[in-house]
Scaffold this motif. Structure first.
Motif, PDB file in Angstrom:
ATOM      1  N   PRO A  98      -7.477   0.444  40.813  1.00 24.83           N
ATOM      2  CA  PRO A  98      -7.852   1.613  41.606  1.00 24.83           C
ATOM      3  C   PRO A  98      -9.317   1.601  42.025  1.00 24.83           C
ATOM      4  CG  PRO A  98      -6.471   2.269  39.772  1.00 24.83           C
ATOM      5  CD  PRO A  98      -6.750   0.817  39.585  1.00 24.83           C
ATOM      6  N   SER A  99     -10.205   1.321  41.088  1.00 26.55           N
ATOM      7  CA  SER A  99     -11.622   1.304  41.452  1.00 26.55           C
ATOM      8  C   SER A  99     -11.895   0.250  42.505  1.00 26.55           C
ATOM      9  CB  SER A  99     -12.499   0.997  40.242  1.00 26.55           C
ATOM     10  OG  SER A  99     -11.856   1.318  39.055  1.00 26.55           O
ATOM     11  N   MET A 100     -11.227  -0.889  42.391  1.00 27.05           N
ATOM     12  CA  MET A 100     -11.454  -1.960  43.356  1.00 27.05           C
ATOM     13  C   MET A 100     -11.062  -1.498  44.759  1.00 27.05           C
ATOM     14  SD  MET A 100      -9.967  -5.119  41.056  1.00 27.05           S
ATOM     15  CE  MET A 100     -10.396  -6.544  42.041  1.00 27.05           C
ATOM     16  N   LEU A 101      -9.953  -0.801  44.837  1.00 31.43           N
ATOM     17  CA  LEU A 101      -9.482  -0.348  46.140  1.00 31.43           C
ATOM     18  C   LEU A 101     -10.415   0.713  46.711  1.00 31.43           C
ATOM     19  CD1 LEU A 101      -5.635  -0.215  45.527  1.00 31.43           C
ATOM     20  CD2 LEU A 101      -6.973  -1.949  46.716  1.00 31.43           C
ATOM     21  N   VAL A 102     -10.814   1.638  45.852  1.00 32.18           N
ATOM     22  CA  VAL A 102     -11.722   2.674  46.311  1.00 32.18           C
ATOM     23  C   VAL A 102     -13.021   2.042  46.787  1.00 32.18           C
ATOM     24  CG1 VAL A 102     -13.097   4.648  45.592  1.00 32.18           C
ATOM     25  CG2 VAL A 102     -10.715   4.464  44.851  1.00 32.18           C
ATOM     26  N   ALA A 103     -13.505   1.071  46.010  1.00 35.66           N
ATOM     27  CA  ALA A 103     -14.746   0.387  46.374  1.00 35.66           C
ATOM     28  C   ALA A 103     -14.600  -0.340  47.704  1.00 35.66           C
ATOM     29  CB  ALA A 103     -15.135  -0.603  45.275  1.00 35.66           C
ATOM     30  N   ALA A 104     -13.392  -0.807  47.981  1.00 36.65           N
ATOM     31  CA  ALA A 104     -13.153  -1.530  49.239  1.00 36.65           C
ATOM     32  C   ALA A 104     -13.036  -0.561  50.410  1.00 36.65           C
ATOM     33  CB  ALA A 104     -11.896  -2.380  49.126  1.00 36.65           C
TER      34      ALA A 104
END
Lengths: 339, 339
Positions: B143-149
């Motif tokens: 989730p954090s990776m997607l939000v960061a992207a």
DNA sequence: AGGTTTCGGGAGAGCGCTCTCCCACGTTTC
DNA sequence: GAAACGTGGGAGAGCGCTCTCCCGAAACCT
């Protein structure tokens, strides 16, 4: 949306080279001097560049994506898919093959008429480079639709006559024969069978193989009840069999879940398994191991078949295979406690 | 590949109009004279035109696709996903919402480190307009990776602190309280609990809610064993509980599968359910109905939650919602035969 | 009648990328 | 030393679509 990330152009400016050179570095095509390569990579990292897949696809006509399609015509679709470990095994088989090639696997479900239409439209428009299709019902029109749309397609299970597409399959008659011979060899002389629904792709292959093998031993009449591949339907089928043919001493079910249901019902009725009635399943899914007693079953190498399916498709995409290449796998009998 | 289908240009020529007009007809934007509209549609049908999604995405920055991501950090990922009906319910809830908007739902699985990387890369490059994420483990970094992207993301379950994304969730403490009050009200005074694995997003919410409600009644110590959300782990947990705390008269399990396992073990040991020990599950999945005895359980409206998740995302994509909009659902107690 | 809107259509500029040419500069070959 | 080759880089033409701008004609106002 509206946000536009950095483009090749930006990277090129940052690194002081041309767009073409950056593209070459990103895609690793042709030689680029090591120092330029390095400065390009640094520029990419510095400004956080990500290639735009749409632009890329537009010119390459590739998406780098393969669809894994689960389709059925009936209702309670998702309930079936997400409770039968079979699909998990298919996915398990497919994923590694695609990952290795850096192809993004995309699961698509066609659970309704509308879904089917949208799905075909999506793939026609270039949603994926090819499709791996796992049809739950024999008469699903989806495979033909995809083939007609010109999409490279590989099926799990034999295609309907005339469909020009690749497939993997199990030698189902051979599997049924294994079950029959095993039951015969262990002294069972009055076997019955819980068959697949008439709509299932493998519907009659298992049934016929079972019958033929027994016919060779002189057993000409085998009681048949059709189930729906679920535990419950197996229970009901067993109930019918026991009522109509109380003398049977063995049951061959077209999958493990039905075999499991049969066992449950038998034991509830005080019929010992395998003492009075032997039970053979099909698939060797985890259900076979979990059932009490553990099921004797015909193993279908689902993961290997799924992997082969993916491989066939990938090779077809590479142009290294004809569009109708296929592969048939041999089943193996796994003897456990139910016979 | 290599084959190029007919383009807008071809249709325009065939119909004797400009590219722009054909585009307008296809997308139904602005008025086009009825007769021209008809002749364009005929031309489209005649030459079998399909819009090229890549070209379209390139300019609109939209794919018309939303990813439904199932992710976990552990192993035997697919086995879990494809045997727990929970995911089927999520899919069932999400699909209709997306179909209605003609958004293609795409299932993505992140079953390994490599898969996670590839998946994020895929989505960053514009593989989908947004992501609905169902994390199986609390600490999944996806989730954090997607939000960061920068990808619009909505989670099933509360995000970790500081993660700026939308979510839907169940009021888990309230659900656990329901279970506790019910057990208390039916005279159970020595309850125990089979909790979620420490890695589960809801891990301690259900546990704490249960404890607190009982503490209010003066029960200060509740035996706890952790399971792993499977039937088997429920059996094992029950065995431990029974051994270490033979006096218990009730068990609250953090999901139905574990409750089912607990029931099985109890009955095998000759402990009557609900006579000697009452059992409460969580989720109200189909397993609750199938178990013998049928389970009393806390109902989680998974389909509605999933639908809400999809709606939140769609509204966010339309710009009608903030990126952190969320919705929390209230659980309901369903009393059946196990208490 | 002159002016102003509407309405329906066309022209054409990109979106961000790949890939074929082309060119400049060594390096080899006879 | 000139011709042939190889190597690494740039220029620029699209891929197929959307969408803004523009323009002519018809409809509406005073």
């Amino acid at each position: 949306m509206g946000y536009r990330g950095p483009t090749l152009e930006d990277v090129a400016r940052e690194a002081g080279v041309s767009r073409a050179t950056v593209s070459r570095v990103v895609n690793g095509v042709r030689n680029v001097a090591p120092d330029i390569q390095r400065s390009v990579r640094e520029a990419i990292a510095r400004i956080g560049y990500t290639p735009n897949q749409a632009a890329r696809s537009l010119v390459t006509r590739r998406t780098g994506t393969v669809a894994l399609v689960l389709c059925a015509t009936g209702r309670s679709f998702t309930a079936r898919v997400f409770s039968d470990p079979f699909f998990g095994r298919v996915v398990d088989g497919v994923l590694p093959v695609l990952r290795r090639r850096a192809i993004q696997p995309v699961l698509l479900v066609a659970e309704s008429e509308q879904a089917r239409t949208q799905l075909v439209e999506y793939l026609r428009q270039g949603g994926a480079d090819g499709a791996l299709v796992v049809p739950l019902d024999e008469n699903d029109p989806l495979p033909s639709m995809l083939v007609a749309a010109g999409l490279p397609t590989v099926l799990f299970g034999r295609p309907r006559d005339g469909e020009r597409c690749g497939y993997v399959d199990l030698d189902n008659p051979a599997g049924a024969r294994l079950a029959a011979e095993h039951l015969w060899a262990t002294g069972r002389r009055r076997p019955a069978t819980i068959a697949a629904p008439v709509t299932a792709p493998t519907a009659d292959e298992r049934l016929d193989g079972f019958r033929e093998a027994l016919a060779a031993h002189g057993v000409t009449s085998v009681p048949v009840v059709r189930g729906r591949f679920t535990v419950d339907s197996g229970r009901r089928a067993m109930a019918r069999l026991l009522k109509d043919h109380p003398g049977i001493d063995a049951v061959f079910a077209a999958n493990d879940l039905m075999a499991q249901g049969a066992c449950q019902y038998l034991r509830e009725q005080g019929v010992s398994v395998p003492g009075e009635v032997a039970v053979v399943g099909f698939d060797d899914s985890v259900a076979a191991r979990k059932a009490r007693p553990q099921l004797t079953t015909v193993r279908q190498p689902v993961e290997r078949m799924a992997a082969a399916m993916a491989t066939l498709l990938v090779e077809q995409l590479d142009g290294a295979r004809s569009e109708t290449a296929s592969k048939v796998f041999e089943p193996v009998l796994v003897v456990r406690d139910s016979t």
